[in-house]
Write a protein that holds these residues in place. Structure first.
Motif, PDB file in Angstrom:
ATOM      1  N   GLY A 111      41.797  60.964  39.735  1.00  0.00           N
ATOM      2  CA  GLY A 111      41.643  59.806  38.871  1.00  0.00           C
ATOM      3  C   GLY A 111      42.940  59.379  38.233  1.00  0.00           C
ATOM      4  N   ARG A 112      44.054  59.447  39.009  1.00  0.00           N
ATOM      5  CA  ARG A 112      45.372  59.091  38.469  1.00  0.00           C
ATOM      6  C   ARG A 112      46.105  58.113  39.386  1.00  0.00           C
ATOM      7  NH1 ARG A 112      48.417  63.737  38.723  1.00  0.00           N
ATOM      8  NH2 ARG A 112      50.053  62.557  37.648  1.00  0.00           N
ATOM      9  N   LEU A 113      45.380  57.375  40.157  1.00  0.00           N
ATOM     10  CA  LEU A 113      46.009  56.444  41.085  1.00  0.00           C
ATOM     11  C   LEU A 113      46.590  55.238  40.353  1.00  0.00           C
ATOM     12  CD1 LEU A 113      46.411  56.520  44.130  1.00  0.00           C
ATOM     13  CD2 LEU A 113      44.368  55.112  44.385  1.00  0.00           C
ATOM     14  N   ALA A 114      45.973  54.853  39.250  1.00  0.00           N
ATOM     15  CA  ALA A 114      46.464  53.695  38.496  1.00  0.00           C
ATOM     16  C   ALA A 114      47.865  53.935  37.943  1.00  0.00           C
ATOM     17  CB  ALA A 114      45.507  53.367  37.352  1.00  0.00           C
ATOM     18  N   GLU A 115      48.262  55.197  37.824  1.00  0.00           N
ATOM     19  CA  GLU A 115      49.605  55.501  37.345  1.00  0.00           C
ATOM     20  C   GLU A 115      50.681  54.921  38.260  1.00  0.00           C
ATOM     21  OE1 GLU A 115      50.165  59.663  36.752  1.00  0.00           O
ATOM     22  OE2 GLU A 115      48.406  59.888  35.465  1.00  0.00           O
ATOM     23  N   GLY A 118      48.791  50.651  39.542  1.00  0.00           N
ATOM     24  CA  GLY A 118      48.376  49.681  38.547  1.00  0.00           C
ATOM     25  C   GLY A 118      46.878  49.596  38.346  1.00  0.00           C
ATOM     26  N   PRO A 119      46.433  48.595  37.605  1.00  0.00           N
ATOM     27  CA  PRO A 119      45.025  48.514  37.164  1.00  0.00           C
ATOM     28  C   PRO A 119      44.025  48.345  38.286  1.00  0.00           C
ATOM     29  CG  PRO A 119      46.244  46.522  36.568  1.00  0.00           C
ATOM     30  CD  PRO A 119      47.260  47.514  37.025  1.00  0.00           C
ATOM     31  N   ILE A 120      44.464  47.925  39.485  1.00  0.00           N
ATOM     32  CA  ILE A 120      43.499  47.775  40.574  1.00  0.00           C
ATOM     33  C   ILE A 120      42.802  49.092  40.892  1.00  0.00           C
ATOM     34  CG2 ILE A 120      45.205  48.209  42.399  1.00  0.00           C
ATOM     35  CD1 ILE A 120      43.735  46.191  44.124  1.00  0.00           C
ATOM     36  N   ALA A 121      43.470  50.217  40.613  1.00  0.00           N
ATOM     37  CA  ALA A 121      42.899  51.530  40.930  1.00  0.00           C
ATOM     38  C   ALA A 121      42.054  52.096  39.804  1.00  0.00           C
ATOM     39  CB  ALA A 121      44.017  52.511  41.279  1.00  0.00           C
ATOM     40  N   LEU A 122      41.985  51.415  38.675  1.00  0.00           N
ATOM     41  CA  LEU A 122      41.258  51.967  37.535  1.00  0.00           C
ATOM     42  C   LEU A 122      39.782  52.224  37.831  1.00  0.00           C
ATOM     43  CD1 LEU A 122      41.442  52.923  34.634  1.00  0.00           C
ATOM     44  CD2 LEU A 122      41.035  50.559  33.878  1.00  0.00           C
ATOM     45  N   PRO A 123      39.056  51.326  38.519  1.00  0.00           N
ATOM     46  CA  PRO A 123      37.659  51.643  38.839  1.00  0.00           C
ATOM     47  C   PRO A 123      37.513  52.933  39.634  1.00  0.00           C
ATOM     48  CG  PRO A 123      38.098  49.314  39.204  1.00  0.00           C
ATOM     49  CD  PRO A 123      39.428  49.960  38.962  1.00  0.00           C
ATOM     50  N   SER A 124      38.387  53.126  40.627  1.00  0.00           N
ATOM     51  CA  SER A 124      38.335  54.358  41.409  1.00  0.00           C
ATOM     52  C   SER A 124      38.661  55.567  40.535  1.00  0.00           C
ATOM     53  CB  SER A 124      39.318  54.272  42.577  1.00  0.00           C
ATOM     54  OG  SER A 124      39.394  55.495  43.261  1.00  0.00           O
ATOM     55  N   TYR A 438      43.796  57.571  30.671  1.00  0.00           N
ATOM     56  CA  TYR A 438      44.263  56.935  31.909  1.00  0.00           C
ATOM     57  C   TYR A 438      45.603  56.261  31.639  1.00  0.00           C
ATOM     58  CZ  TYR A 438      39.367  57.437  33.241  1.00  0.00           C
ATOM     59  OH  TYR A 438      38.113  57.938  33.521  1.00  0.00           O
ATOM     60  N   LYS A 439      46.613  56.675  32.399  1.00  0.00           N
ATOM     61  CA  LYS A 439      47.900  55.997  32.366  1.00  0.00           C
ATOM     62  C   LYS A 439      47.885  54.927  33.448  1.00  0.00           C
ATOM     63  CE  LYS A 439      50.447  60.022  30.681  1.00  0.00           C
ATOM     64  NZ  LYS A 439      50.665  59.448  29.338  1.00  0.00           N
ATOM     65  N   ILE A 440      48.252  53.711  33.085  1.00  0.00           N
ATOM     66  CA  ILE A 440      48.152  52.574  34.000  1.00  0.00           C
ATOM     67  C   ILE A 440      49.525  51.938  34.144  1.00  0.00           C
ATOM     68  CG2 ILE A 440      46.952  50.418  34.506  1.00  0.00           C
ATOM     69  CD1 ILE A 440      44.837  51.331  32.426  1.00  0.00           C
ATOM     70  N   ARG A 441      49.995  51.856  35.348  1.00  0.00           N
ATOM     71  CA  ARG A 441      51.319  51.282  35.576  1.00  0.00           C
ATOM     72  C   ARG A 441      51.368  49.842  35.057  1.00  0.00           C
ATOM     73  NH1 ARG A 441      54.886  52.127  40.989  1.00  0.00           N
ATOM     74  NH2 ARG A 441      56.677  50.855  40.385  1.00  0.00           N
ATOM     75  N   GLY A 442      52.350  49.591  34.191  1.00  0.00           N
ATOM     76  CA  GLY A 442      52.537  48.246  33.661  1.00  0.00           C
ATOM     77  C   GLY A 442      51.643  47.899  32.498  1.00  0.00           C
ATOM     78  N   GLU A 443      50.775  48.814  32.065  1.00  0.00           N
ATOM     79  CA  GLU A 443      49.867  48.533  30.960  1.00  0.00           C
ATOM     80  C   GLU A 443      49.788  49.739  30.040  1.00  0.00           C
ATOM     81  OE1 GLU A 443      46.070  47.100  32.164  1.00  0.00           O
ATOM     82  OE2 GLU A 443      46.887  45.464  33.388  1.00  0.00           O
ATOM     83  N   SER A 444      49.164  49.557  28.890  1.00  0.00           N
ATOM     84  CA  SER A 444      49.001  50.640  27.920  1.00  0.00           C
ATOM     85  C   SER A 444      47.943  51.628  28.398  1.00  0.00           C
ATOM     86  CB  SER A 444      48.593  50.064  26.555  1.00  0.00           C
ATOM     87  OG  SER A 444      49.568  49.158  26.078  1.00  0.00           O
ATOM     88  N   ASP A 445      48.073  52.864  27.915  1.00  0.00           N
ATOM     89  CA  ASP A 445      47.077  53.889  28.235  1.00  0.00           C
ATOM     90  C   ASP A 445      45.725  53.512  27.630  1.00  0.00           C
ATOM     91  OD1 ASP A 445      49.283  55.125  29.231  1.00  0.00           O
ATOM     92  OD2 ASP A 445      49.260  56.812  27.826  1.00  0.00           O
TER      93      ASP A 445
END
Length: 828
Positions: A111-115, A118-124, A438-445
């Motif tokens: 569950g760290r793909l968004a790192e 980016g946010p597209i991976a947050l649902p996964s 969740y750490k999200i590339r380009g966005e806040s945790d």
């Protein structure tokens, strides 16, 4: 002067824009600059060392140097003097071949793909954490580290991976790291556990319980009784029907009154307005929809699993991938072993081809592992120490997935809307909490709170999930025993330590023994428990322990001279334990048994030919029946000619044949007409095709077959006629020419991260129900045949290549051989 100045300024501006464009991510697309950089990009990878070479590994973690011989196919043969050195070397070599693949899979399944994307991976990412991946991985790791030998195995493998990472510089990083703009992180033992969790999710992470409960609410009990039997009509189980089970079973008692899920209380019996029925108790939140960034091992509708509405991917309608899908394709795996009494050499033979989603880099990596204690050859999974399928100098083993139901969905009773306490056995119990960041590339945790009950994590719907992968397991202990096995007794003892995902273990040895064991940890349930959504407040719906190991279905040296499995039901109705009800359909298993039954003088070439067999059992059963229901005079000349062609078909799905195209469309259209009111009605469990085929042939008058289609009255005969007419139209190209099967069926081998240009697509014969399984993204991920000579002789191939780097020759070097049905001899 002004013109020249303008031209110069324009050139600088263009260069600046181009530099920015090449070095910047655009939406979800990676920056193209690193890919095209002639000094550090794709072209540098083309010079990576390949071919025959001997490498001497020396490192402070090694007690002595380790020799690694890479053969002409880039297959590493690792020779060490002890187990710790061996697995350090394997980790080092595997990272050299597949580091990005390993890193990406861990990020996806933890569950760290968004790192990194980016946010597209947050649902996964949310789905994997809410399904309990972190908790399961942590429990498994604790169990692995508690055993000294497996602790050493995992720690040394981890050290080997990190030794390779430490030697990397920017220009040596695999392409995808540069293309996606991130670097590999330090490997840990927990990383390996996440990849094991991913495999469990792929092979045992779904359930038809919620779908079947909804289907019951929509269609009524008579529909379920008719189309969803516990035992399939075409019964050809993994363990032969004549097998005796000489033990006293310990089976729990069911509750006096069965639980009625909320959805059934709201909608008892067939509903007239299926579309308006709101399955709110188990509806999926849109924010948990699966994204295209989901990894290879994620199921196609992964988010829906945890929101209690999913079908197991193997059985979800329409089943086969792509435009030409038919219901319930049952893509799975094949494995069999033949005793010397049936072979031309007098030696046992073993064949195995597990069918999984095909990707580049490939799922498997071929290698040999040698120490004084054992000598292994086979395939390994990147990120996991050891060999998963293969052989040593004394015996060979193969595997197919069990297909047993190992995930239960519980309807919970909460004290109030806060969901802080739930009812169980007459008392209120507090939920526990786990905070996920969740750490999200380009966005806040962002953070998320996951709530747990005694059954498992709670979904958005309020249902709880009990899953086999939440229980601690140490498969490495089993594999350590397998690697050292010299005979059948030692092998049977070793696999007792293997828990999940449960598998059919096929075995053959140099002494002539063959065996097949439906092996693993299976929840002890009363018959039918978990078929529908369960009552989370009633102890009767708990798992009551585990099926005793000595009671698992097995076939050892049977009189018929062979054992086989193709994911079908493990045993017949005489077997006393309930393992589930929805297994793969009969076609592949029956075809294997037909080919092996009564045979003699079998050879390795026969094993290869059987793996490449394109016969389609369902077509063989259905076509004569369907032709018998059609009045050919109702059609014009061209259609009559096609009916005659279908009557003369040998039921092979060969590349140049048109009959498979017609039958696929015919059966698909007919199935949809019959179950017209189930489509577009939310997530339901479609009837398995083998039961539909059986009932259509034996009870064609059944009223379910004669219901209206889109409100128009229509008999079964009319549906057969119309579906054939539609199939004929669909089977022609824009010029009116009949399509061939290879024009519709392809082997789709996508890049793991779906990066354009790094995957492969090739027309192919075979089908989802042939022994040669090629159906979109699914196919034989590894074909292996072994003759148990005094020194075993093996052959194999997989749809990929040893290297994970697209700039190297061995990235996809094996694909042409795999497509053509060829094999490589193992240098053992």
């Amino acid at each position: 002067m002004n013109k020249r100045w303008f031209s110069f300024t324009a050139s600088l501006l263009t260069l600046a824009l181009l530099t920015y464009a090449l070095g910047t991510r655009h939406g979800n697309l990676p920056a193209p600059g690193p890919f095209l950089n002639p000094f550090e990009g794709f072209w540098q990878l083309a010079g990576e060392e390949e071919g025959v070479r001997l490498v001497l590994l020396e490192h402070e973690n090694l007690s002595q140097p380790v020799k690694v011989l890479f053969d002409d196919r880039n297959v590493p043969h690792i020779f060490a003097e002890n187990m710790g050195d061996l697995f350090f070397a394997q980790g080092y070599v595997m990272a050299g071949l597949r580091l990005w693949q390993m890193d990406f899979l861990v990020r996806a399944t933890s569950g760290r793909l968004a790192e990194v994307v980016g946010p597209i991976a947050l649902p996964s990412d949310r789905m994997h954490r809410r399904k309990g991946f972190p908790r399961g991985a942590e429990r498994n790791l604790a169990m692995v580290l508690s055993h000294p030998e497996t602790h050493l195995m995992l720690e040394q493998y981890t050290a080997g991976v990190n030794a390779h990472i430490a030697g990397l510089s920017g220009r040596k990083l695999p392409l995808e790291f540069r293309l996606m703009g991130y670097e590999p992180e330090e490997w840990t033992p927990l990383h390996t556990q996440y990849i094991l969790m991913a495999m469990t999710d792929d092979l045992a992470g779904g359930t038809p319980q919620a779908g079947l409960t909804r289907t019951l609410a929509l269609m009524g009990q008579d529909f379920l009784d008719t189309f969803y039997p516990d035992v399939p009509a075409y019964l050809d189980p993994v363990i032969p029907l004549e097998t005796r089970f000489d033990f006293l079973p310990v089976v729990p008692e069911p509750p006096a009154e069965p639980f009625v899920p909320t959805i059934l209380r709201r909608h008892p019996g067939p509903a007239n307005d299926f579309i308006s029925v709101n399955f709110s108790a188990t509806s999926a939140s849109p924010k948990f929809a699966a994204s295209n960034a989901s990894p290879k091992y994620a199921t196609p509708d992964a988010s829906a699993i945890f929101s209690s509405t999913n079908e197991s991917p193997k059985f979800s309608a329409p089943g086969e991938s792509g435009k030409y899908a038919t219901p319930d394709a049952s893509v799975g795996s094949n494995s069999w072993a033949v005793s010397g009494q049936l072979t031309n050499s007098g030696r046992a033979l073993l064949a195995n081809d597990p069918h999984l989603s095909m990707t580049l880099p490939a799922i498997w990596t071929e290698m040999q592992l040698h120490i004084p204690d054992f000598n292994l050859y086979g395939v390994a999974l990147p990120g996991i120490p050891g060999i998963v399928i293969g052989y040593n100098e004394h015996m060979a083993w193969g595997k197919t997935n069990s297909g047993a139901d190992l995930l239960d969905i519980y309807e919970m009773t909460f004290k109030d809307e806060s969901r802080s306490h739930y009812l169980f056995d007459g008392e209120w119990h507090a939920v526990t909490h786990r905070i996920e960041t969740y750490k999200i590339r380009g966005e806040s945790d962002i953070t998320d709170t996951i709530r747990y009950t005694r059954h498992g994590p709670i979904a958005e719907s309020g249902h709880a999930l009990r899953w086999i992968a939440h229980y601690p397991s140490n498969p490495f202990r089993a594999y350590q025993g397998i690697y050292r096995s010299r005979n059948l007794e030692e092998f049977l003892q070793a696999i007792r330590y293997y828990d999940y995902p449960p598998q059919n273990f096929t075995y053959a040895d140099t002494d002539g023994n063959i065996a097949l064991i439906h092996n693993g940890s299976f929840p002890l349930r009363w018959h039918g428990q978990g078929r529908l959504i369960s009552d989370g407040s009633d102890p009767a719906y708990e798992w009551h322990g585990w099926v005793p190991r000595d009671h698992l279905p097995a076939s050892i040296n049977p009189e018929r001279g062979f054992v086989s499995s193709a994911n079908q039901i493990p045993a017949g109705p005489d077997y006393p334990y309930y393992l589930g009800w929805r297994f793969a359909t009969f076609e592949r298993g029956s075809r294997i048994n037909d080919l092996l039954s009564g045979s003699e003088g079998l050879s390795l070439d026969d094993m290869k030919a059987f793996q490449l067999d394109t016969y389609h059992y369902r077509a063989a059963v259905m076509v004569p029946f369907l032709l018998g229901m059609i009045d050919a005079t109702a059609f014009g000349g061209p259609e009559q000619a096609l009916l005659e062609r279908m009557a003369g078909w040998d039921f092979h799905y060969d590349a140049d044949r048109t009959e498979p195209v017609i039958f696929q469309a015919w059966w698909r259209n007919l199935y949809r007409m019959i179950f017209d009111d189930l489509y577009d009605k939310g997530r339901v469990t479609f009837p398995q095709s083998d039961q539909v085929v059986h009932l259509m042939i034996t009870r064609p008058e059944l009223h379910w077959f004669h219901r209206p289609v889109n409100g128009v009255p229509m008999s079964l005969e009319e549906k057969v006629r119309r579906s054939f007419a539609e199939a004929v139209r669909e089977s022609r190209d824009e010029n009116g020419e009949l399509l061939t099967w290879s024009q519709q069926n392809s082997a789709i081998i996508n890049h793991l991260a779906r990066i354009p240009g790094l995957g492969r697509t090739h027309p192919s014969d075979g089908s989802a129900l042939s022994l040669k399984v090629v159906s979109g993204q699914h196919g034989a991920s590894w074909r292996m045949v072994v003759s148990m000579d005094e020194r075993p002789k093996g052959f194999g191939v997989y749809p990929g290549g040893q290297s994970g780097n697209p700039g190297t020759k061995s990235y996809d070097a094996f694909v042409p051989t795999w497509l053509e049905g060829g094999y490589f001899e193992h240098r053992f």
